[in-house]
Enzyme design. Structure first.
Site, PDB file in Angstrom:
ATOM      1  N   THR A  67       0.828  -1.198   0.000  1.00  0.00           N
ATOM      2  CA  THR A  67       0.000   0.000   0.000  1.00  0.00           C
ATOM      3  C   THR A  67       0.865   1.250   0.000  1.00  0.00           C
ATOM      4  O   THR A  67       0.563   2.250  -0.649  1.00  0.00           O
ATOM      5  CB  THR A  67      -0.922   0.013   1.231  1.00  0.00           C
ATOM      6  OG1 THR A  67      -1.577  -1.240   1.307  1.00  0.00           O
ATOM      7  CG2 THR A  67      -1.952   1.106   1.110  1.00  0.00           C
ATOM      8  N   ARG A 637      -1.557 -11.704   8.785  1.00  0.00           N
ATOM      9  CA  ARG A 637      -2.086 -10.431   9.290  1.00  0.00           C
ATOM     10  C   ARG A 637      -1.431 -10.061  10.610  1.00  0.00           C
ATOM     11  O   ARG A 637      -1.497  -8.931  11.046  1.00  0.00           O
ATOM     12  CB  ARG A 637      -3.597 -10.500   9.545  1.00  0.00           C
ATOM     13  CG  ARG A 637      -4.497 -10.813   8.365  1.00  0.00           C
ATOM     14  CD  ARG A 637      -4.265  -9.917   7.216  1.00  0.00           C
ATOM     15  NE  ARG A 637      -3.295 -10.533   6.294  1.00  0.00           N
ATOM     16  CZ  ARG A 637      -2.657  -9.870   5.352  1.00  0.00           C
ATOM     17  NH1 ARG A 637      -2.848  -8.575   5.213  1.00  0.00           N
ATOM     18  NH2 ARG A 637      -1.813 -10.479   4.551  1.00  0.00           N
TER      19      ARG A 637
END
Length: 778
Positions: A67, A637
């Site tokens: 990102t 995660r």
DNA sequence: CCATTCGATGTTTTT
DNA sequence: CATCGAATGG
């Protein structure tokens, strides 16, 4: 103090590796090192950010700063390469991701005094982008006023179709039929093409339903989700001047989560960018988890074949997780055959092993996880929002919710029932929908159903009259006199009331939207009725209606000219209204799918049972590789710790079933795994690894601020649950014994902090916040 | 036309 | 087990 952590961000390691991978190395040149947009990036990240012409694919492992590459790239294009912001189109997978990316881009631009430019960059999902373009250019076979049908609308519409075809809805289940239709659409088969390749008697029926469904959508001037993509595709293919216009405008197309694009999305992106255009895609084949929805892994695996001039960059350095977590994830994913070899690496600490906890039952599982979470919060050092519980299917969330609520631990279920799909929200919006699209029979049915004394009978008459006269349903409702004559007095009165309201709404300007909604509520008494109920569920609905009013007000402020049409589009496309804002200090519960793209300090993957995590279905064989990728996503995660829990007995829908731990357990390297019985889940023996690994390498100042912020948050969480900052006068709360009430006043500080609450049942009481166990109601 | 009751029925994941 | 949908009586 920040020294050792900061060193990890830019490690002084030799750079003897091939270009195109992100092995750590010294900056290529001094100029880049001095640029704040590039300084803290690895060479590979830098290459991706500064790539200029032609297609590029970035294969980005979990936690590798993907990102950050995307946002930096957009900022870099605008600030350094002189690309006008409106020439950039960034496509994300969810609205939430789009919003986050927009915010991050804006921050980067604002930092260099170009904040205004952020407005120009279009950050959007495929679906919203297509809807927007179709509104502008008009979709083939529809007018620009088309309505977007969500899953509920589709189902309702299909049911009508089934009734018309005299097919039994029990035998031909709408959900299953829609799945077939959607699958066909993803394969670019229209009703005719589907009919041609139909094999067997059942397929013939599906084909007939498909055709009739398409006719109904056309008649109602509606598009379903898949149609948004297909119509956009048709527009690009059939209208060369539209295609050229869009190509000329969007000189840079960036696509995130490319591994989850389906065929139509793939074609749209490629048509927009052109053969050698600036198509920049980022993805990770190992994280492809939407095959069931038509995602096509070939899109990413064969990018270079489609774009011979493409440059490839691989991001394989992980900033997020401990070594133990990473090794577990790698050990698992290596069992996939349909996969390109890859090795992730990290400089982070070894950390602690993953825990596998076998519980006696699902109840015990929920209890233990909740205890563990409570203890972790008490211990401090980890704020609630850094803890997450993942499960394979939504149905598993309930027990964990209950246990957390019992302990007063703030928690939030992410994306369970999407806000805009709630009944009350759809009810209120139905009037506006009818206004926006006079042919929308679905909306008419809702409006009629909500108007007293009107029902199926009246609806049928109206639809019939509309069909015979060739009028829209709205026009029939407003102007047709024959229908009126057919009705009895109560219906007649109700109908003319409805007419008046609709006429009033039509007379009002289309923007801002808030007054329109207020008028609807005022004239129908909808909100009052909900508020007046004593059922807490109804009251929650009332709150949702008010939340809708807020959303409308926000939209009016953000997009003054948008009006009700903008609100309706937002409602149809934005299913997961996930505000991760100020009130976000809560433990997150979500499906493994919803976890994609997020990260947490500590992750609990629950329901790690064999027939649950590789989820087994009666009818279709499950895709073991996809299930494995799903677990891979879940594991990666976590920054600091992963706990997997299974139950020996699980009660699913009434009956008990004995269960085995997931077969994936055997694929996790045993040296990073710690198996314990239920007695072993003790926090005292299992602190989080300290110090924590660096979060994906933020700049030092931000990093220090982040640490301070984390500590402050941790301190704010009391064992009793509610965060001190959360409660203000006027907030609604629930107490285990006293029931619901309203906060009148909050006073004192620290352990002496008190709150005065007026409870509905027993009157006003003053409570010590720390012990009150108040649950905040939204 | 509407409310209530009863029965059947089914659970993956989401734009 | 819970929700949804159809059938039934007011």
């Amino acid at each position: 103090m920040a020294g050792p952590l900061f060193d990890r961000v830019l490690p002084p390691e030799p750079a003897a590796t091939a270009p195109g991978t992100d092995s750590p190395g010294p900056p290529r040149d001094a100029e880049a090192a001095a640029d704040p947009l590039l300084a803290d990036l690895t060479p590979a990240q830098r290459e991706a950010v500064t790539h200029l012409d032609g297609p590029m694919i970035v294969v980005a492992g979990p936690g590798s700063g993907k990102t950050r590459v995307l946002t930096r790239r957009v900022a870099w294009l605008v600030l350094r390469a002189g690309v006008e912001p409106w020439r950039i189109l960034a496509i994300t997978f969810t609205n939430k991701a789009a919003e986050e990316m927009r915010a991050r881009i804006e921050r980067l631009l604002v930092a260099e005094g170009a904040g205004g430019a952020a407005e120009g960059v279009l950050v959007s999902t495929f679906h919203s982008f297509c809807a927007r373009m179709l509104r502008r250019y008009g979709p083939p076979g529809r007018t620009s006023d088309f309505t977007i049908y969500d899953t509920d609308d589709q189902k309702a519409c299909l049911k009508r179709v089934l009734a018309e075809l005299q097919l039994d809805a029990a035998q031909w289940r709408p959900g299953a039929l829609l799945a077939r239709i959607s699958e066909a659409k993803n394969r670019l088969l229209d009703a005719e093409a589907f009919a041609e390749q139909a094999a067997g008697w059942r397929d013939e029926v599906v084909a007939r339903v498909y055709r009739a469904y398409e006719q109904a959508l056309a008649q109602f001037n509606a598009l379903d989700f898949d149609d948004l993509l297909l119509k956009m595709l048709a527009l690009l293919e059939r209208e060369p001047q539209v295609r050229e216009e869009l190509r000329a405008r969007f000189r840079h197309v960036l696509v995130d989560e490319y591994q989850d694009t389906n065929r139509p999305q793939y074609l749209i992106a490629n048509l927009l960018a052109g053969a050698d255009g600036n198509l920049f895609v980022v993805g990770d084949p190992d994280q492809a988890i939407y095959k069931w929805r038509g995602a096509d892994l070939r899109n990413i695996l064969e990018f270079e074949r489609d774009h011979p001039s493409a440059r490839e960059v691989r991001l394989e350095r992980n900033y997020r997780s401990t070594r133990a977590i990473l090794r577990a994830a790698e050990g698992l994913i290596e069992h996939n055959r349909e996969r390109r070899a890859r090795r992730l690496f990290t400089d982070n600490d070894e950390g602690v092993p993953l825990r596998l906890v076998r519980c006696l039952s699902d109840e015990e599982e929920a209890r233990l996880v909740a205890d563990e979470i409570a203890a972790r919060l008490e211990q401090g050092g980890c704020p609630a929002r850094e803890l997450a519980v993942f499960y394979r299917a939504n149905a598993l969330s309930r027990r964990f919710e209950e246990e957390l609520r019992r302990r007063g631990i703030p928690h939030r279920v992410v994306g369970a029932v999407p806000f805009y799909q709630r009944r009350e929200v759809k009810d209120v919006l139905a009037w506006l929908r009818l206004l926006a699209n006079p042919d929308d029979q679905q909306a008419l049915a809702r409006v009629i159903g909500l108007t007293g004394n009107l029902g199926a009978g009246t609806l049928g008459r109206l639809a019939e009259r509309a069909a015979t006269r060739g009028w829209s349903v709205l026009r029939t409702l407003l102007e047709d006199t024959a229908v009126m004559e057919q009705l009895r007095a109560p219906q007649r009165r109700a109908l003319s009331g409805l007419r008046e309201l609709l006429a009033e709404l039509r007379a009002m300007p289309p923007a801002p939207v808030l007054p329109l909604l207020q008028r609807v509520l005022e004239r129908t008494g909808y909100l009052e009725a909900l508020r007046g109920a004593d059922d807490p569920q109804e009251l929650a609905r009332a709150d949702n209606v008010e939340a809708l009013l807020n959303a409308a007000a926000e939209l009016d402020a953000r997009e003054p000219a948008g009006g009700y049409r903008a609100l309706l589009d937002q409602a149809a496309l934005w299913s997961a209204v996930e505000e991760d804002g100020a009130d976000g200090e809560a433990v997150r519960l979500m499906t493994l799918h919803a976890a994609k793209g997020l990260e947490f300090d500590e992750v609990f993957i629950v329901g790690f049972d064999d027939r649950l995590l590789p989820l087994e279905r009666e009818d279709s064989a499950c895709d073991l590789e996809e299930e494995r990728r799903l677990l891979y996503v879940g594991l990666t995660r976590a920054r600091r710790r992963v706990t997997l829990t299974s139950a020996m007995v699980r009660r699913t829908w009434g009956r008990e079933r004995t269960a085995q731990p997931s077969r994936f357990l055997a694929e996790l390297p045993s040296e990073v795994l710690e198996r314990t019985g239920t007695a072993g889940l003790r926090l005292a023996a299992a602190p989080l690894p300290q110090p924590p690994p660096s979060r994906s390498a933020p700049p030092p100042a931000a990093f220090a601020a982040r640490l301070g912020e984390l500590r402050a948050r941790a301190a704010a969480v009391r064992p009793g649950g509610s965060t001190a900052a959360e409660l203000v006068a006027g907030a609604r709360v629930r107490h285990a014994v006293f029931g619901e009430g309203e906060v009148l006043e909050v006073s004192g500080s620290g352990v002496g902090r008190r709150v005065r609450v007026r409870f509905e049942r027993i009157g006003t009481k003053t409570l010590v916040l720390q012990y009150a166990n108040l649950e905040r109601l939204t």
